[in-house]
Design a protein around this motif. Structure first.
Motif, PDB file in Angstrom:
ATOM      1  N   TRP A  28       0.461  -1.110  -0.290  1.00 54.98           N
ATOM      2  CA  TRP A  28      -0.142  -0.403  -0.326  1.00 54.98           C
ATOM      3  C   TRP A  28       0.753   1.139   0.386  1.00 54.98           C
ATOM      4  CZ3 TRP A  28      -4.412   1.475  -1.291  1.00 54.98           C
ATOM      5  CH2 TRP A  28      -5.873   0.399  -1.208  1.00 54.98           C
ATOM      6  N   ALA A  29       2.115   1.122   0.467  1.00 60.62           N
ATOM      7  CA  ALA A  29       3.038   2.828   1.069  1.00 60.62           C
ATOM      8  C   ALA A  29       3.273   2.834  -0.697  1.00 60.62           C
ATOM      9  CB  ALA A  29       4.027   2.345   1.941  1.00 60.62           C
ATOM     10  N   ILE A  30       4.271   1.007  -0.887  1.00 63.59           N
ATOM     11  CA  ILE A  30       4.390   1.665  -2.885  1.00 63.59           C
ATOM     12  C   ILE A  30       3.598   2.337  -3.790  1.00 63.59           C
ATOM     13  CG2 ILE A  30       4.746   0.471  -4.134  1.00 63.59           C
ATOM     14  CD1 ILE A  30       6.508  -1.335  -2.861  1.00 63.59           C
ATOM     15  N   GLY A  31       2.083   1.733  -3.239  1.00 58.90           N
ATOM     16  CA  GLY A  31       1.157   2.306  -4.451  1.00 58.90           C
ATOM     17  C   GLY A  31       0.844   3.707  -3.999  1.00 58.90           C
ATOM     18  N   ILE A  32       0.997   3.712  -3.029  1.00 63.32           N
ATOM     19  CA  ILE A  32      -0.065   5.713  -2.203  1.00 63.32           C
ATOM     20  C   ILE A  32       1.929   6.906  -2.999  1.00 63.32           C
ATOM     21  CG2 ILE A  32       0.168   7.653  -0.369  1.00 63.32           C
ATOM     22  CD1 ILE A  32      -2.103   5.485  -0.746  1.00 63.32           C
ATOM     23  N   GLU A 331      -0.314  -8.538  -6.101  1.00 56.83           N
ATOM     24  CA  GLU A 331      -1.765  -8.239  -7.244  1.00 56.83           C
ATOM     25  C   GLU A 331      -2.811  -7.810  -6.043  1.00 56.83           C
ATOM     26  OE1 GLU A 331      -1.511  -6.648  -9.813  1.00 56.83           O
ATOM     27  OE2 GLU A 331      -0.145  -7.312 -10.805  1.00 56.83           O
ATOM     28  N   SER A 332      -3.614  -6.517  -6.359  1.00 52.26           N
ATOM     29  CA  SER A 332      -4.770  -7.126  -5.505  1.00 52.26           C
ATOM     30  C   SER A 332      -5.156  -8.113  -4.892  1.00 52.26           C
ATOM     31  CB  SER A 332      -5.740  -6.195  -6.073  1.00 52.26           C
ATOM     32  OG  SER A 332      -6.502  -6.386  -7.629  1.00 52.26           O
ATOM     33  N   ILE A 333      -6.002  -9.005  -5.340  1.00 50.00           N
ATOM     34  CA  ILE A 333      -6.787 -10.685  -5.344  1.00 50.00           C
ATOM     35  C   ILE A 333      -5.783 -10.819  -4.331  1.00 50.00           C
ATOM     36  CG2 ILE A 333      -8.282 -12.421  -5.644  1.00 50.00           C
ATOM     37  CD1 ILE A 333      -8.676 -10.746  -7.838  1.00 50.00           C
ATOM     38  N   LEU A 334      -4.658 -11.551  -4.047  1.00 45.47           N
ATOM     39  CA  LEU A 334      -3.951 -12.097  -3.207  1.00 45.47           C
ATOM     40  C   LEU A 334      -3.453 -11.059  -1.714  1.00 45.47           C
ATOM     41  CD1 LEU A 334      -2.824 -14.977  -2.868  1.00 45.47           C
ATOM     42  CD2 LEU A 334      -1.526 -14.459  -4.227  1.00 45.47           C
ATOM     43  N   LEU A 335      -2.834  -9.922  -2.560  1.00 44.76           N
ATOM     44  CA  LEU A 335      -2.941  -9.361  -1.042  1.00 44.76           C
ATOM     45  C   LEU A 335      -3.752  -9.336  -0.679  1.00 44.76           C
ATOM     46  CD1 LEU A 335      -0.425  -7.204  -0.498  1.00 44.76           C
ATOM     47  CD2 LEU A 335      -1.627  -5.123  -1.947  1.00 44.76           C
ATOM     48  N   CYS A 336      -4.865  -8.610  -1.139  1.00 46.06           N
ATOM     49  CA  CYS A 336      -6.702  -9.271   0.339  1.00 46.06           C
ATOM     50  C   CYS A 336      -6.718  -9.741   0.997  1.00 46.06           C
ATOM     51  CB  CYS A 336      -7.530  -8.351  -1.023  1.00 46.06           C
ATOM     52  SG  CYS A 336      -8.610  -8.116  -0.087  1.00 46.06           S
ATOM     53  N   ILE A 337      -6.695 -10.991   0.005  1.00 43.12           N
ATOM     54  CA  ILE A 337      -6.291 -12.291   0.940  1.00 43.12           C
ATOM     55  C   ILE A 337      -5.215 -12.048   2.243  1.00 43.12           C
ATOM     56  CG2 ILE A 337      -6.152 -14.532   0.959  1.00 43.12           C
ATOM     57  CD1 ILE A 337      -7.084 -14.691  -1.695  1.00 43.12           C
ATOM     58  N   ILE A 338      -4.410 -12.004   1.154  1.00 42.90           N
ATOM     59  CA  ILE A 338      -3.052 -12.260   2.893  1.00 42.90           C
ATOM     60  C   ILE A 338      -3.679 -10.775   3.723  1.00 42.90           C
ATOM     61  CG2 ILE A 338      -0.659 -11.279   3.406  1.00 42.90           C
ATOM     62  CD1 ILE A 338      -0.147 -12.194  -0.142  1.00 42.90           C
ATOM     63  N   GLY A 339      -3.842 -10.173   3.201  1.00 40.70           N
ATOM     64  CA  GLY A 339      -3.989  -8.390   4.687  1.00 40.70           C
ATOM     65  C   GLY A 339      -5.487  -9.400   5.259  1.00 40.70           C
ATOM     66  N   PRO A 356     -14.372  -5.055   1.528  1.00 40.72           N
ATOM     67  CA  PRO A 356     -15.031  -3.687   0.646  1.00 40.72           C
ATOM     68  C   PRO A 356     -13.626  -2.732   0.955  1.00 40.72           C
ATOM     69  CG  PRO A 356     -15.657  -4.539   2.379  1.00 40.72           C
ATOM     70  CD  PRO A 356     -15.085  -5.807   2.563  1.00 40.72           C
ATOM     71  N   LEU A 357     -13.284  -2.262   1.834  1.00 40.26           N
ATOM     72  CA  LEU A 357     -12.160  -0.929   1.787  1.00 40.26           C
ATOM     73  C   LEU A 357     -11.349  -1.264   1.144  1.00 40.26           C
ATOM     74  CD1 LEU A 357     -12.543   2.050   3.886  1.00 40.26           C
ATOM     75  CD2 LEU A 357     -11.387  -0.003   5.374  1.00 40.26           C
ATOM     76  N   HIS A 358     -10.945  -2.935   0.805  1.00 42.67           N
ATOM     77  CA  HIS A 358      -9.445  -2.651   0.193  1.00 42.67           C
ATOM     78  C   HIS A 358      -9.456  -2.026  -1.356  1.00 42.67           C
ATOM     79  CE1 HIS A 358      -6.075  -4.799  -1.416  1.00 42.67           C
ATOM     80  NE2 HIS A 358      -7.007  -5.612  -2.225  1.00 42.67           N
ATOM     81  N   GLU A 394      -8.123  -6.968 -12.809  1.00 44.00           N
ATOM     82  CA  GLU A 394      -7.779  -7.280 -11.368  1.00 44.00           C
ATOM     83  C   GLU A 394      -8.380  -9.139 -11.162  1.00 44.00           C
ATOM     84  OE1 GLU A 394      -6.243  -5.041  -9.466  1.00 44.00           O
ATOM     85  OE2 GLU A 394      -6.118  -4.201 -10.872  1.00 44.00           O
ATOM     86  N   ILE A 395      -9.114  -9.293 -12.097  1.00 44.20           N
ATOM     87  CA  ILE A 395      -9.665 -11.147 -11.862  1.00 44.20           C
ATOM     88  C   ILE A 395      -9.293 -11.701 -12.537  1.00 44.20           C
ATOM     89  CG2 ILE A 395     -11.670 -11.822 -12.192  1.00 44.20           C
ATOM     90  CD1 ILE A 395     -13.699 -10.139 -11.968  1.00 44.20           C
ATOM     91  N   LEU A 396      -8.349 -10.967 -13.547  1.00 36.32           N
ATOM     92  CA  LEU A 396      -7.799 -11.828 -14.881  1.00 36.32           C
ATOM     93  C   LEU A 396      -6.075 -12.753 -14.550  1.00 36.32           C
ATOM     94  CD1 LEU A 396      -8.938 -10.553 -18.354  1.00 36.32           C
ATOM     95  CD2 LEU A 396      -9.159 -13.555 -16.816  1.00 36.32           C
ATOM     96  N   THR A 397      -6.014 -11.471 -13.677  1.00 34.14           N
ATOM     97  CA  THR A 397      -4.240 -11.266 -13.214  1.00 34.14           C
ATOM     98  C   THR A 397      -3.518 -12.729 -12.645  1.00 34.14           C
ATOM     99  OG1 THR A 397      -3.975  -9.270 -12.624  1.00 34.14           O
ATOM    100  CG2 THR A 397      -2.746 -10.229 -11.990  1.00 34.14           C
ATOM    101  N   LEU A 398      -4.131 -12.992 -12.050  1.00 32.73           N
ATOM    102  CA  LEU A 398      -3.844 -14.387 -11.083  1.00 32.73           C
ATOM    103  C   LEU A 398      -4.289 -15.657 -11.982  1.00 32.73           C
ATOM    104  CD1 LEU A 398      -2.049 -16.222  -9.228  1.00 32.73           C
ATOM    105  CD2 LEU A 398      -4.590 -15.680  -7.819  1.00 32.73           C
ATOM    106  N   PRO A 399      -4.915 -15.628 -13.294  1.00 35.74           N
ATOM    107  CA  PRO A 399      -4.953 -16.667 -14.429  1.00 35.74           C
ATOM    108  C   PRO A 399      -3.753 -16.874 -15.004  1.00 35.74           C
ATOM    109  CG  PRO A 399      -7.165 -16.817 -12.869  1.00 35.74           C
ATOM    110  CD  PRO A 399      -6.074 -15.551 -12.116  1.00 35.74           C
TER     111      PRO A 399
END
Length: 455
Positions: A28-32, A331-339, A356-358, A394-399
């Motif tokens: 998140w710091a890198i993204g900001i 990436e957002s989805i896996l990062l969200c799962i980790i977070g 949802p906040l993520h 975002e959905i396609l990234t991991l596949p």
């Protein structure tokens, strides 16, 4: 004994979730950082003093534009180099084939702007497997100036872009390092409402731009996309892509063997390798000017987008293996799962709050990046199409990553290559694997159209 095992298990879980929480915060710091950099760098684009300088006081620049076929908006793309606000430049446009469809467009522009020093070079010189390099070799050697601006055919540049880029090239970093290359972050815009075009547009203008800007702000390693690059031919003539520092203290020392642009014909990602060579072999640094490379995205379906992403993941895997393997965790989805898992375990934050906040905050940050690069907020006319493309990306990234990372073969400009160590490649014949059979669908006869995709 069982109590000891339980304590060890708890300690391990705390450690893992702590690492996960730190990783989540770091990304998140890198993204900001990328978002804030976009705001700071691209909100204002001052006029360079070189724009109104005399020809004798401005460094000469040779603009090289390799062409193949009729790109989307080709006329407007090329015209943008004829209208640069800079007093001392030439334009060399090159095609490999005298029957190339781009030639009538080139000749029309040369007639429209007779006062611009422009010429066309027909015929390639094969120095490697990279067709772009082969197309550029002759103009590279014929260029009258040391400073070269290599611009892809699907890029449009604002009139002040060249002058500001030359300003940046003549500067130094805060630590005193010389700038060896100036590049521009790609900003994609689609002229058609095709799903692949919208996904590509969303990817380049949000996540890609955000990470690209953050990495170049931190500047711990070379990270360059070759849509629009400015560098000195005299510097390139000293390096060979080995990425080994030149040991001599002589300012004119060069690597052994073949150097210059021809040395990079063996790479598919010659742009990244040239930038890395200037960084590692000469010890120079790169800079981003306050302009973007407006990248016109043509008519792409979803398959076009997927296979382009597969191609460059497979190339990067052989160039920066560790960074490529870590990519899914950024990436957002896996990062969200980790977070969500880490924050629930450590702090009791329910996933239904964090998830949802993520994604809401992520979308707002990405739209802010878009606004900074574009110079205006996302247009209402494409808002929902763009957001749909963002979600799809975002959905396609991991596949896409999982499929791409286990292969080494790519198709580029209608030819098949096997990617080798350090991003070098060799052209190969037709492959008969199951996945290559899928790729050879009925649209293959029309594959030549994809020469107009992102190069």
């Amino acid at each position: 004994m069982s109590l000891q095992i339980l304590e060890n298990s708890n300690a391990l879980l705390i450690t893992l979730h702590s690492v996960g929480a730190v990783w989540y915060g770091l990304l998140w710091a890198i993204g900001i950082l990328g978002c804030l950099t976009a705001r700071k760098r691209y909100k204002l684009r001052p006029r360079s003093p070189l724009s109104s300088a005399s020809p004798s006081s401005a460094p000469g620049v040779s603009i090289l534009r390799p062409l193949k076929g009729l790109d989307t908006n080709l006329y407007e793309n090329l015209e943008s180099t004829f209208t640069q606000e800079y007093p001392n430049y030439e334009i060399i446009l090159s095609v490999a084939d005298e029957d190339d469809q781009a030639l009538p467009v080139v000749r029309e522009l040369m007639s429209k702007y007779p006062d611009v020093d422009a010429k066309v070079v027909i015929g390639e010189e094969v120095v490697g497997i990279n067709p772009k390099v082969n197309n550029l070799i002759r103009p590279y050697r014929q260029a009258a100036n040391d400073i070269l601006w290599v611009v892809d055919s699907n890029v449009t540049a604002q009139p002040g872009t060249l002058a500001r880029a030359v300003d940046a090239l003549q500067s130094h970093t805060r630590s005193g390092k010389q700038i060896g290359l100036v590049h521009h972050v790609p900003f994609a815009y689609s002229t058609e409402s095709k799903i692949g075009s919208r996904v590509e547009e969303a990817f380049l203008n949000t996540n890609h731009a955000k990470m690209y800007l953050a990495i170049n702000t931190v500047a711990i390693e070379s990270c360059v996309v070759g849509k629009s690059n400015l560098y000195r031919r005299s510097d390139l003539e000293r390096v060979n892509g080995s990425l080994k520092p030149i040991q001599s203290n002589d300012s004119n020392a060069k690597q052994e063997g073949v150097c210059g642009l021809a040395a990079f014909g063996r790479f598919l990602a010659e742009d990244n390798m040239i930038a890395s060579a200037l960084w590692h072999e000469l010890g120079y640094r790169h800079d981003l000017s306050c302009d973007v490379a407006r990248n016109v995205v043509g008519s792409l379906n979803l398959s076009d987008y997927v296979w382009r992403r597969v191609r460059w993941i497979r190339v990067r895997k052989h160039m920066v293996f560790t960074a490529t393997i870590l990519e899914p965790f950024t990436e957002s989805i896996l990062l969200c799962i980790i977070g969500s898992a880490s924050f629930r375990y450590l702090f009791g934050v329910p996933p239904w709050i964090l998830i949802p906040l993520h994604f809401l905050v992520l979308l707002l940050v990405d739209l802010d990046v878009y606004s900074s690069l574009a110079g205006h907020p996302l247009s209402e006319s494409i808002r929902w199409e763009f957001i749909a493309g963002w979600i799809g990306r975002e959905i396609l990234t991991l596949p896409i990553f999982l499929f791409a990372v286990f292969g080494n073969e790519v198709i580029w400009r209608g030819r098949r290559y096997r990617v080798l160590r350090n991003g070098a490649a060799k052209q190969i014949g037709r492959n008969t694997t199951f996945f290559s059979w899928i790729r050879q669908n009925p649209r293959r006869d029309n594959y030549e159209r994809l020469d107009t995709e992102l190069q």
